[in-house]
Design a protein around this motif. Sequence first.
Motif, short mmCIF file in Angstrom:
data_model
loop_
_atom_site.label_atom_id
_atom_site.label_comp_id
_atom_site.label_asym_id
_atom_site.label_seq_id
_atom_site.Cartn_x
_atom_site.Cartn_y
_atom_site.Cartn_z
N SER A 197 0.83 -1.22 0.00
CA SER A 197 0.00 0.00 0.00
C SER A 197 0.86 1.26 0.00
O SER A 197 0.56 2.24 -0.70
N ASN A 198 1.94 1.25 0.76
CA ASN A 198 2.79 2.44 0.84
C ASN A 198 3.60 2.65 -0.44
O ASN A 198 3.80 3.80 -0.87
N ILE A 242 3.99 -3.30 -9.54
CA ILE A 242 3.23 -4.51 -9.25
C ILE A 242 4.03 -5.44 -8.34
O ILE A 242 5.26 -5.37 -8.29
N PHE A 243 3.31 -6.30 -7.63
CA PHE A 243 3.91 -7.25 -6.70
C PHE A 243 3.48 -8.66 -7.08
O PHE A 243 2.28 -8.93 -7.23
N VAL A 244 4.46 -9.55 -7.21
CA VAL A 244 4.22 -10.95 -7.53
C VAL A 244 4.64 -11.80 -6.35
O VAL A 244 5.78 -11.70 -5.88
N ALA A 245 3.73 -12.63 -5.85
CA ALA A 245 4.02 -13.46 -4.68
C ALA A 245 4.52 -14.83 -5.09
O ALA A 245 3.89 -15.52 -5.89
N LYS A 275 -4.70 -11.68 -0.55
CA LYS A 275 -5.51 -10.63 0.08
C LYS A 275 -4.66 -9.49 0.64
O LYS A 275 -5.19 -8.42 0.95
N ALA A 276 -3.35 -9.73 0.75
CA ALA A 276 -2.47 -8.68 1.26
C ALA A 276 -2.22 -7.60 0.22
O ALA A 276 -1.59 -6.59 0.53
N GLY A 277 -2.73 -7.81 -1.00
CA GLY A 277 -2.58 -6.78 -2.03
C GLY A 277 -1.75 -7.16 -3.22
O GLY A 277 -1.49 -6.33 -4.09
N PHE A 278 -1.32 -8.42 -3.30
CA PHE A 278 -0.50 -8.86 -4.43
C PHE A 278 -1.30 -8.80 -5.73
O PHE A 278 -2.49 -9.09 -5.76
N ASP A 279 -0.60 -8.45 -6.79
CA ASP A 279 -1.22 -8.39 -8.11
C ASP A 279 -1.27 -9.76 -8.76
O ASP A 279 -2.20 -10.08 -9.50
N ILE A 280 -0.24 -10.57 -8.51
CA ILE A 280 -0.12 -11.89 -9.14
C ILE A 280 0.44 -12.88 -8.12
O ILE A 280 1.31 -12.52 -7.31
N VAL A 281 -0.06 -14.11 -8.16
CA VAL A 281 0.51 -15.20 -7.38
C VAL A 281 1.09 -16.22 -8.35
O VAL A 281 0.76 -16.21 -9.54
N MET A 282 1.93 -17.10 -7.86
CA MET A 282 2.53 -18.12 -8.72
C MET A 282 1.82 -19.44 -8.51
O MET A 282 1.49 -19.80 -7.36
N ASN A 283 1.56 -20.17 -9.59
CA ASN A 283 0.86 -21.45 -9.45
C ASN A 283 1.76 -22.63 -9.84
O ASN A 283 2.87 -22.44 -10.33
N SER A 284 1.25 -23.82 -9.63
CA SER A 284 2.05 -25.04 -9.77
C SER A 284 1.70 -25.87 -10.98
O SER A 284 1.93 -27.08 -10.99
N ILE A 285 1.16 -25.25 -12.02
CA ILE A 285 0.77 -26.01 -13.20
C ILE A 285 1.96 -26.72 -13.85
O ILE A 285 1.79 -27.74 -14.52
N LYS A 286 3.16 -26.21 -13.64
CA LYS A 286 4.34 -26.85 -14.22
C LYS A 286 4.41 -28.32 -13.85
O LYS A 286 4.85 -29.16 -14.64
N TRP A 287 3.99 -28.65 -12.63
CA TRP A 287 4.11 -30.02 -12.13
C TRP A 287 2.85 -30.86 -12.36
O TRP A 287 2.76 -31.98 -11.91
N TRP A 288 1.88 -30.29 -13.07
CA TRP A 288 0.63 -31.00 -13.33
C TRP A 288 0.75 -31.81 -14.62
O TRP A 288 1.30 -31.34 -15.61
N ASN A 289 0.22 -33.04 -14.59
CA ASN A 289 0.29 -33.90 -15.78
C ASN A 289 -0.93 -33.76 -16.68
O ASN A 289 -1.14 -34.57 -17.59
N TYR A 290 -1.77 -32.77 -16.41
CA TYR A 290 -2.99 -32.47 -17.18
C TYR A 290 -4.11 -33.49 -16.96
O TYR A 290 -5.17 -33.37 -17.58
#
Length: 439
Positions: free
Chosen positions: A203-204, A213-216, A231-246
């Motif tokens: 916020s500051n 921007i902030f990426v978590a 909820k802390a205000g991040f614009d983007i989070v990182m996900n784990s799709i790399k390890w998913w076999n679909y």
Amino acid sequence: MKKGIRVYNLYPKLIGKMDNWINHFDRIQDMNFNWIYINPINASGFSGSDYAIKDYYLYNPMFIKGWPLKSEDYKEENLEKDRKKGNELLKKVCSEAEKRGIKVMYDIVINHTAIDSPLVKLKPEWYERDENGKVKNAGADDNGTWVVWGDLAQIDNANSPDKENLWKYWLDMLLHYCDLGIRGFRCDAAYHVPADLWNYLISNVKEKYSDVIFVAETLGCTPTQLMNVSKAGFDIVMNSIKWWNYKDEWFLKDYKEWAGKYFSMTFPENHDTERYYNEVNGNKDLAINKYAIQAYFCSSIATTIGFEFGFKRKIDVVQTNPEWWENANYDISKEISEINKIKSQYQILQEDNMIIPYDFHNEELFGFAKEALNKSEKIFVVANLSPYNWHNINIPNFYEIMNGDKIKDISHGHKMETVFNNLDYSLKPGEVKLFYIKY
């Protein structure tokens, strides 16, 4: 922020001097990335790890003097002498990127410092301590085993008796880098840092620099942890799709908890993983396949320098240096450019929203539909996961699946001139098709 981003991780130690980073900017621009992400470049502690930061305002001499270095280059008095030059070089880097329509994101580490950081003695109240009063080492869970890193000291961001000054220290550091031109922060181990601190910092910073921007970094988080961080205000989070076999349910089960609420970033490889070249035994079609699926699935995508060239050697946060640069085993820059260009042109490809898998009853095929958050667009993706086999797809009533007949083939490769209701197509090994409709 209302759309995802396309990020190129220029791993600093693989290039060396900051002046040399700029030599890569034109080709990064040609690949249609709009962000460059750099890992920590601060002076590190005795271990030499990028993530064991000794001083947040001094620079690793490699990025100012180049490689190789002399032992005296690491002496504190020489690091101090180069502080101003380091600031000027980083400012130049950000300016040169901006000229090409690219912003620079910096990796920040505020969960811990190097164990030999001067702050350990200057600000002892900022650190967590064990029952004997000794500074605790930072650590992490590795498949159920707690691994302690002896080169790191754990910061007490939550309960320090001098929390006000500690938090102000972090804020001043972020503003310092914003002043130099940094416009994004990738926040290491974000879920280990109190959400209240992130809220305070984000916020500051945004009060003064609204475009930052902030990426978590949230890899390994449960959906609940991920949402709490977001909820802390991040614009983007990182996900784990790399390890998913679909195929397995775990990823979609987690994804549906927060898709449509938060933007997320995926990647085929990063500085902590093996090189993707090794995962696919050097098959460039599968590398393109992986990048395309992730780009069309998630709002944001990132990849690490060398992915486009099929580099084999895993990055090491201590040992990597410019001598590790490899000859290209292949070059998929053109395909990445095409995929990124398509991604930049359609709002739906810059959103995270609900995915509807399509079952082809074939383990070597993966397909899904995705509708825009405002219901104005829809895509259908089908990918041949096989490196060797052609596969024919036949989807009757495709217009019903897409809720209309004005369907375009916007794939990065071969495009069908007309998309018929009875969709019949032979996918070559590794091929990805992308169909689109706007209502």
